[in-house]
Design an enzyme around this catalytic site. Structure first.
Site, PDB file in Angstrom:
ATOM      1  N   PHE A   1     -72.717  21.505 -32.681  1.00  0.00           N
ATOM      2  CA  PHE A   1     -71.056  20.588 -32.967  1.00  0.00           C
ATOM      3  C   PHE A   1     -70.971  19.795 -33.400  1.00  0.00           C
ATOM      4  O   PHE A   1     -71.841  18.824 -33.877  1.00  0.00           O
ATOM      5  CB  PHE A   1     -71.127  19.880 -30.994  1.00  0.00           C
ATOM      6  CG  PHE A   1     -69.676  19.684 -30.701  1.00  0.00           C
ATOM      7  CD1 PHE A   1     -68.757  20.289 -30.622  1.00  0.00           C
ATOM      8  CD2 PHE A   1     -69.009  17.843 -31.879  1.00  0.00           C
ATOM      9  CE1 PHE A   1     -67.508  20.423 -30.029  1.00  0.00           C
ATOM     10  CE2 PHE A   1     -68.076  17.622 -30.776  1.00  0.00           C
ATOM     11  CZ  PHE A   1     -67.343  18.717 -30.554  1.00  0.00           C
TER      12      PHE A   1
ATOM     13  N   ASP B   1     -64.031  29.039 -33.915  1.00  0.00           N
ATOM     14  CA  ASP B   1     -64.502  28.918 -32.491  1.00  0.00           C
ATOM     15  C   ASP B   1     -65.530  30.255 -32.165  1.00  0.00           C
ATOM     16  O   ASP B   1     -65.977  30.923 -32.496  1.00  0.00           O
ATOM     17  CB  ASP B   1     -65.062  27.675 -32.179  1.00  0.00           C
ATOM     18  CG  ASP B   1     -66.411  27.545 -30.624  1.00  0.00           C
ATOM     19  OD1 ASP B   1     -68.073  27.465 -31.330  1.00  0.00           O
ATOM     20  OD2 ASP B   1     -66.787  26.355 -30.038  1.00  0.00           O
TER      21      ASP B   1
ATOM     22  N   GLU C   1     -55.942  25.355 -39.450  1.00  0.00           N
ATOM     23  CA  GLU C   1     -56.669  24.637 -38.748  1.00  0.00           C
ATOM     24  C   GLU C   1     -58.236  24.264 -38.780  1.00  0.00           C
ATOM     25  O   GLU C   1     -58.369  24.166 -39.965  1.00  0.00           O
ATOM     26  CB  GLU C   1     -56.870  25.885 -37.010  1.00  0.00           C
ATOM     27  CG  GLU C   1     -58.556  25.799 -36.422  1.00  0.00           C
ATOM     28  CD  GLU C   1     -57.999  25.089 -35.296  1.00  0.00           C
ATOM     29  OE1 GLU C   1     -57.320  23.789 -35.454  1.00  0.00           O
ATOM     30  OE2 GLU C   1     -57.603  25.717 -33.913  1.00  0.00           O
ATOM     31  N   ASP C   2     -58.783  23.549 -38.065  1.00  0.00           N
ATOM     32  CA  ASP C   2     -60.058  23.150 -38.435  1.00  0.00           C
ATOM     33  C   ASP C   2     -61.207  24.185 -38.977  1.00  0.00           C
ATOM     34  O   ASP C   2     -61.996  23.557 -38.802  1.00  0.00           O
ATOM     35  CB  ASP C   2     -60.358  21.212 -37.778  1.00  0.00           C
ATOM     36  CG  ASP C   2     -59.755  21.829 -35.599  1.00  0.00           C
ATOM     37  OD1 ASP C   2     -59.773  22.797 -35.499  1.00  0.00           O
ATOM     38  OD2 ASP C   2     -60.184  20.527 -35.189  1.00  0.00           O
TER      39      ASP C   2
ATOM     40  N   ARG D   1     -63.435  11.424 -36.358  1.00  0.00           N
ATOM     41  CA  ARG D   1     -62.217  11.748 -37.049  1.00  0.00           C
ATOM     42  C   ARG D   1     -62.031  10.837 -38.622  1.00  0.00           C
ATOM     43  O   ARG D   1     -61.926  11.707 -39.467  1.00  0.00           O
ATOM     44  CB  ARG D   1     -60.977  11.542 -36.542  1.00  0.00           C
ATOM     45  CG  ARG D   1     -60.537  12.854 -35.374  1.00  0.00           C
ATOM     46  CD  ARG D   1     -59.748  12.922 -34.939  1.00  0.00           C
ATOM     47  NE  ARG D   1     -59.298  13.090 -33.182  1.00  0.00           N
ATOM     48  CZ  ARG D   1     -59.108  13.850 -32.866  1.00  0.00           C
ATOM     49  NH1 ARG D   1     -59.547  15.048 -33.633  1.00  0.00           N
ATOM     50  NH2 ARG D   1     -58.882  14.022 -31.996  1.00  0.00           N
TER      51      ARG D   1
HETATM   52  P1  IMP Z   1     -61.781  28.368 -30.086  1.00  0.00           P
HETATM   53  O1  IMP Z   1     -62.049  28.935 -31.577  1.00  0.00           O
HETATM   54  O2  IMP Z   1     -60.225  28.911 -29.177  1.00  0.00           O
HETATM   55  O3  IMP Z   1     -63.233  28.990 -29.402  1.00  0.00           O
HETATM   56  O4  IMP Z   1     -61.399  26.796 -30.535  1.00  0.00           O
HETATM   57  C1  IMP Z   1     -61.651  25.850 -31.397  1.00  0.00           C
HETATM   58  C2  IMP Z   1     -61.059  25.212 -30.629  1.00  0.00           C
HETATM   59  O5  IMP Z   1     -62.395  24.209 -30.548  1.00  0.00           O
HETATM   60  C3  IMP Z   1     -61.486  23.834 -32.319  1.00  0.00           C
HETATM   61  O6  IMP Z   1     -59.702  23.186 -33.094  1.00  0.00           O
HETATM   62  C4  IMP Z   1     -61.609  22.278 -31.159  1.00  0.00           C
HETATM   63  O7  IMP Z   1     -60.779  21.453 -31.206  1.00  0.00           O
HETATM   64  C5  IMP Z   1     -62.834  23.208 -30.994  1.00  0.00           C
HETATM   65  N1  IMP Z   1     -63.830  22.992 -31.978  1.00  0.00           N
HETATM   66  C6  IMP Z   1     -64.765  24.099 -31.732  1.00  0.00           C
HETATM   67  N2  IMP Z   1     -65.470  23.538 -32.257  1.00  0.00           N
HETATM   68  C7  IMP Z   1     -66.338  22.257 -32.334  1.00  0.00           C
HETATM   69  C8  IMP Z   1     -66.934  21.747 -33.178  1.00  0.00           C
HETATM   70  O8  IMP Z   1     -68.231  21.969 -33.236  1.00  0.00           O
HETATM   71  N3  IMP Z   1     -66.345  20.200 -33.026  1.00  0.00           N
HETATM   72  C9  IMP Z   1     -65.027  20.050 -32.933  1.00  0.00           C
HETATM   73  N4  IMP Z   1     -64.374  20.110 -32.382  1.00  0.00           N
HETATM   74  C10 IMP Z   1     -65.082  21.551 -32.215  1.00  0.00           C
HETATM   75 MG    MG Z   2     -58.364  22.199 -32.287  1.00  0.00          MG
END
Ligand code: IMP
Ligand code: MG
Length: 180
Positions: free
Chosen positions: A150, A101, A97-98, A163
């Site tokens: 962000f 959050d 995963e990238d 991207r």
């Molecule tokens: P979470 O951990 O379920 O809140 O979601 C993570 C997802 O939210 C990631 O896979 C990203 O797609 C998106 N996301 C969260 N923070 C960022 C950010 O700072 N930049 C771009 N995408 C983000």
């Molecule tokens: Mg994502």
């Protein structure tokens, strides 16, 4: 349109060094056993491509998309979209995963793949916004811990832009996560 910072948060060379370290750690722990890397689209596509090229155990690649349910907010349950032709039962899987959050996406996926009968589930994230976690998730490999900004670049987008940047930077004035 939010403004793109001119500063670099994580440089291209820092990413390359860290990806090599993560791959070495995965190789050591996996010790030649086959692995299924599952990339979360779209944000992980560059990270996964760089990572798997340094993996020495037999590896296959799958991709899934995870979407928030219609009308949902950042805490809502996820809808999971993936190619039904792949089966994780009896396999060692590595979720790639990238960014972590709130942790809700990864938490959801771990439960999902457990139910599908994966033998083991490891999680590898490039970026971790530690201060934003809402649920505790067991993450095995973290590239970088970053502040609550962000961020974009190296696969991560804002409304599909940025991207292609080779490094990680951030945008000023994005209200994220979505209001609960
Ligand atoms: P979470 O951990 O379920 O809140 O979601 C993570 C997802 O939210 C990631 O896979 C990203 O797609 C998106 N996301 C969260 N923070 C960022 C950010 O700072 N930049 C771009 N995408 C983000
Ligand atoms: Mg994502």
């Amino acid at each position: 349109m939010p403004e793109l910072s001119k500063e670099v948060l994580v440089s291209e060379t820092a990413i390359a060094t860290r990806v090599a370290e993560l791959a070495a750690e995965i190789n050591r722990r996996q010790d030649g056993r086959p692995l299924v890397a599952i990339g979360i689209l779209k944000g992980s596509f560059i990270f996964l491509a760089d990572l798997v090229r340094q993996i020495s155990c037999p590896i296959t690649c799958e991709f899934i998309r995870v979407r928030m349910s219609e009308g949902g907010n950042s805490s809502s349950p996820r809808e999971i979209h993936y190619d039904a032709s792949f089966n994780v039962a009896g396999k060692d899987i590595l979720i790639v995963e990238d960014i972590l959050d709130t942790g809700i996406t990864i938490d959801y996926l771990i439960q999902h793949f457990k139910q599908q009968g994966a033998t083991s589930i490891q999680v590898c994230v490039l970026l971790d916004k530690k201060e934003s976690h809402k649920v505790a998730v067991p993450v095995d490999y973290v590239g970088f811990e970053i502040p609550k900004k962000f961020v974009v670049g190296y696969g991560l987008d804002f409304e599909e832009r940025y991207r292609e940047l080779p490094h990680i930077t951030w945008l000023e004035g994005v209200s994220w996560p979505l209001a609960d």
